[in-house]
Design a protein around this motif. Structure first.
Motif, PDB file in Angstrom:
ATOM      1  N   ILE A   1       0.837  -1.206   0.000  1.00 48.62           N
ATOM      2  CA  ILE A   1       0.000   0.000   0.000  1.00 48.62           C
ATOM      3  C   ILE A   1       0.869   1.252   0.000  1.00 48.62           C
ATOM      4  CG2 ILE A   1      -1.511   1.387   1.488  1.00 48.62           C
ATOM      5  CD1 ILE A   1      -3.133  -0.673   0.152  1.00 48.62           C
ATOM      6  N   CYS A   2       1.904   1.232   0.832  1.00 51.55           N
ATOM      7  CA  CYS A   2       2.781   2.394   0.968  1.00 51.55           C
ATOM      8  C   CYS A   2       3.481   2.714  -0.341  1.00 51.55           C
ATOM      9  CB  CYS A   2       3.794   2.123   2.083  1.00 51.55           C
ATOM     10  SG  CYS A   2       4.911   3.501   2.419  1.00 51.55           S
ATOM     11  N   ILE A   3       4.086   1.708  -0.965  1.00 53.63           N
ATOM     12  CA  ILE A   3       4.814   1.980  -2.207  1.00 53.63           C
ATOM     13  C   ILE A   3       3.855   2.318  -3.337  1.00 53.63           C
ATOM     14  CG2 ILE A   3       4.936  -0.432  -2.983  1.00 53.63           C
ATOM     15  CD1 ILE A   3       7.634   2.313  -3.365  1.00 53.63           C
ATOM     16  N   PHE A   4       2.645   1.742  -3.306  1.00 47.20           N
ATOM     17  CA  PHE A   4       1.670   2.022  -4.353  1.00 47.20           C
ATOM     18  C   PHE A   4       1.285   3.497  -4.349  1.00 47.20           C
ATOM     19  CE2 PHE A   4      -2.677   2.521  -5.839  1.00 47.20           C
ATOM     20  CZ  PHE A   4      -2.652   1.859  -7.053  1.00 47.20           C
ATOM     21  N   PHE A   5       0.897   4.006  -3.191  1.00 40.64           N
ATOM     22  CA  PHE A   5       0.433   5.395  -3.147  1.00 40.64           C
ATOM     23  C   PHE A   5       1.577   6.399  -3.229  1.00 40.64           C
ATOM     24  CE2 PHE A   5      -3.438   3.434  -1.262  1.00 40.64           C
ATOM     25  CZ  PHE A   5      -4.323   3.898  -2.231  1.00 40.64           C
TER      26      PHE A   5
ATOM     27  N   LEU B   1      -7.675   2.858   3.871  1.00 43.65           N
ATOM     28  CA  LEU B   1      -6.639   2.831   4.908  1.00 43.65           C
ATOM     29  C   LEU B   1      -7.243   2.558   6.281  1.00 43.65           C
ATOM     30  CD1 LEU B   1      -4.542   5.919   3.720  1.00 43.65           C
ATOM     31  CD2 LEU B   1      -4.079   3.508   3.260  1.00 43.65           C
ATOM     32  N   ASP B   2      -8.383   3.164   6.547  1.00 43.90           N
ATOM     33  CA  ASP B   2      -9.049   2.944   7.834  1.00 43.90           C
ATOM     34  C   ASP B   2      -9.479   1.490   7.996  1.00 43.90           C
ATOM     35  OD1 ASP B   2      -8.719   5.586   8.492  1.00 43.90           O
ATOM     36  OD2 ASP B   2     -10.784   6.180   8.026  1.00 43.90           O
ATOM     37  N   SER B   3      -9.961   0.886   6.925  1.00 44.08           N
ATOM     38  CA  SER B   3     -10.413  -0.506   7.016  1.00 44.08           C
ATOM     39  C   SER B   3      -9.233  -1.450   7.270  1.00 44.08           C
ATOM     40  CB  SER B   3     -11.152  -0.909   5.737  1.00 44.08           C
ATOM     41  OG  SER B   3     -10.280  -0.953   4.621  1.00 44.08           O
ATOM     42  N   ILE B   4      -8.083  -1.148   6.674  1.00 43.37           N
ATOM     43  CA  ILE B   4      -6.883  -1.958   6.925  1.00 43.37           C
ATOM     44  C   ILE B   4      -6.449  -1.802   8.382  1.00 43.37           C
ATOM     45  CG2 ILE B   4      -4.459  -2.297   6.313  1.00 43.37           C
ATOM     46  CD1 ILE B   4      -5.184  -1.182   3.513  1.00 43.37           C
ATOM     47  N   GLN B   5      -6.476  -0.574   8.861  1.00 42.42           N
ATOM     48  CA  GLN B   5      -6.107  -0.325  10.260  1.00 42.42           C
ATOM     49  C   GLN B   5      -7.033  -1.082  11.209  1.00 42.42           C
ATOM     50  OE1 GLN B   5      -5.038   3.713  11.707  1.00 42.42           O
ATOM     51  NE2 GLN B   5      -6.842   3.507  13.030  1.00 42.42           N
TER      52      GLN B   5
ATOM     53  N   VAL C   1       2.872   3.304   9.472  1.00 47.43           N
ATOM     54  CA  VAL C   1       2.981   3.549   8.030  1.00 47.43           C
ATOM     55  C   VAL C   1       1.620   3.936   7.449  1.00 47.43           C
ATOM     56  CG1 VAL C   1       3.482   2.474   5.804  1.00 47.43           C
ATOM     57  CG2 VAL C   1       5.021   2.103   7.748  1.00 47.43           C
ATOM     58  N   LEU C   2       0.573   3.280   7.886  1.00 50.34           N
ATOM     59  CA  LEU C   2      -0.769   3.659   7.428  1.00 50.34           C
ATOM     60  C   LEU C   2      -1.078   5.106   7.806  1.00 50.34           C
ATOM     61  CD1 LEU C   2      -2.837   0.466   8.323  1.00 50.34           C
ATOM     62  CD2 LEU C   2      -2.369   1.325   6.013  1.00 50.34           C
ATOM     63  N   GLY C   3      -0.657   5.511   8.998  1.00 51.43           N
ATOM     64  CA  GLY C   3      -0.859   6.894   9.408  1.00 51.43           C
ATOM     65  C   GLY C   3      -0.122   7.876   8.516  1.00 51.43           C
ATOM     66  N   ALA C   4       1.110   7.518   8.132  1.00 56.97           N
ATOM     67  CA  ALA C   4       1.882   8.386   7.251  1.00 56.97           C
ATOM     68  C   ALA C   4       1.241   8.481   5.867  1.00 56.97           C
ATOM     69  CB  ALA C   4       3.316   7.879   7.143  1.00 56.97           C
ATOM     70  N   VAL C   5       0.798   7.353   5.335  1.00 48.51           N
ATOM     71  CA  VAL C   5       0.137   7.360   4.026  1.00 48.51           C
ATOM     72  C   VAL C   5      -1.153   8.178   4.103  1.00 48.51           C
ATOM     73  CG1 VAL C   5      -0.946   5.951   2.237  1.00 48.51           C
ATOM     74  CG2 VAL C   5       1.135   5.141   3.365  1.00 48.51           C
ATOM     75  N   ARG C   6      -1.882   8.052   5.204  1.00 49.33           N
ATOM     76  CA  ARG C   6      -3.118   8.827   5.377  1.00 49.33           C
ATOM     77  C   ARG C   6      -2.823  10.327   5.369  1.00 49.33           C
ATOM     78  NH1 ARG C   6      -4.377   6.780   9.738  1.00 49.33           N
ATOM     79  NH2 ARG C   6      -5.794   5.114   9.068  1.00 49.33           N
ATOM     80  N   SER C   7      -1.770  10.731   6.082  1.00 49.95           N
ATOM     81  CA  SER C   7      -1.389  12.145   6.095  1.00 49.95           C
ATOM     82  C   SER C   7      -1.010  12.625   4.702  1.00 49.95           C
ATOM     83  CB  SER C   7      -0.211  12.366   7.054  1.00 49.95           C
ATOM     84  OG  SER C   7      -0.577  12.108   8.384  1.00 49.95           O
TER      85      SER C   7
END
Length: 296
Positions: free
Chosen positions: A41-45, A273-277, A249-255
């Motif tokens: 997810i991180c590298i994709f976005f 992102l929220d659903s993954i979290q 990492v999800l938090g960083a991608v969300r920001s």
């Protein structure tokens, strides 16, 4: 956005598989796959194009900083997967966790601030050291008869020049820029309490600096006589690491998404992102068991 449709499906586990994890207390097979998915997810976005219609206007250098930090997170997550899959190198994955945490924090802080000064402080923070080295090299050259320049010095000076030029800052702008706030101040800016700083930064420092707690955890063992012996190469990555890092990492991608993309376009991504979290937190809840019940 159409890009979401191109993402792979998230990990799926049967009730039987989850029950097996609960019975054994070992959730690593599940967390390993979710960790891998979050890295994807991180590298994709981070590869969203600056020219995309959904992306608001942003400075190329600001865009490069944020995407570079996210790429760093994803690459280090990949390294952790490679190191931990055989049940070893737990002493090393905690070092990489600290690096991932700080990169996530900088993404969060830069997106929260969202101004030119903060991005310039980030750039200058790394380049001040380059300028200091440049002055030392130039001083050494000046002390030689005829100002002879060694090949290694020429290469180092060229590298420093390249780094400065790429940042688009003058040497005066770099030296006069304020330092970045420390980790504690960044966390306060983002509304976090002291606990996050102590757990993520201060405890993480044990593994970076080789303090006594780090030696006892990964490098020494207390034997039956109360003495010490060297620990074998058998340190596993703890399950909690495969919870905390994906959440950070999800938090960083969300920001990043919130900063980069217009609200309506970002809503679908933030929902993903929220659903993954939520799924990772659900697994963590099952894994924690009675940890948060009264000890009395």
């Amino acid at each position: 956005m159409n890009e979401i449709a191109q993402l792979p499906d998230p990990p799926q586990f049967s009730d039987e598989e989850m029950q097996k994890c609960r019975e054994s207390g070992d959730f690593m097979p599940v967390l390993f796959e979710w960790y891998k998915f979050v890295g994807h997810i991180c590298i994709f976005f981070s590869q969203l194009q600056r020219e995309s219609p959904a992306v608001r206007e942003i400075s190329p250098i600001h865009f490069a900083i944020l995407t570079g930090l996210l790429n760093r997170c994803a690459r280090l997550m990949l390294s952790n997967l490679a190191l931990s899959h055989n049940g070893r190198f737990g002493e090393t994955t905690v070092l990489l966790d600290r690096c991932i945490f700080e990169s996530c924090l900088k993404v969060n802080w830069l997106c929260h601030k969202g101004n030119d000064e903060s991005f310039q402080r980030y750039l200058a923070g790394g380049l001040k050291t380059e300028i200091e080295l440049e002055k030392i090299i130039e001083g050494n050259i000046a002390e030689r008869d005829g100002g002879e320049i060694l090949n290694i010095e020429k290469r180092m000076l060229s590298s420093i020049e390249r780094h400065i030029n790429a940042a688009g800052l003058s040497r005066e702008e770099i030296t006069e820029s304020k330092n970045l706030p420390d980790v504690s101040a960044m966390l306060r800016d983002l509304g976090h309490d002291r606990l996050i700083y102590v757990v993520a930064q201060r405890l993480g420092s044990h593994h970076v600096h080789g303090t006594w707690p780090s030696l006892l955890l990964h490098y020494l063992e207390i034997d039956d006589s109360g003495g010490f012996s060297l620990r074998d190469h058998d340190c596993k990555t703890h399950q909690n690491q495969f919870v905390m890092i994906p959440l950070q990492v999800l938090g960083a991608v969300r920001s990043y998404i919130g900063y980069l993309i217009e609200d309506e376009e970002a809503e679908e991504i933030v929902g993903l992102l929220d659903s993954i979290q939520e799924e990772i937190l659900s697994i963590n809840s099952k894994m924690a068991g009675k940890d948060f019940q009264s000890a009395e």
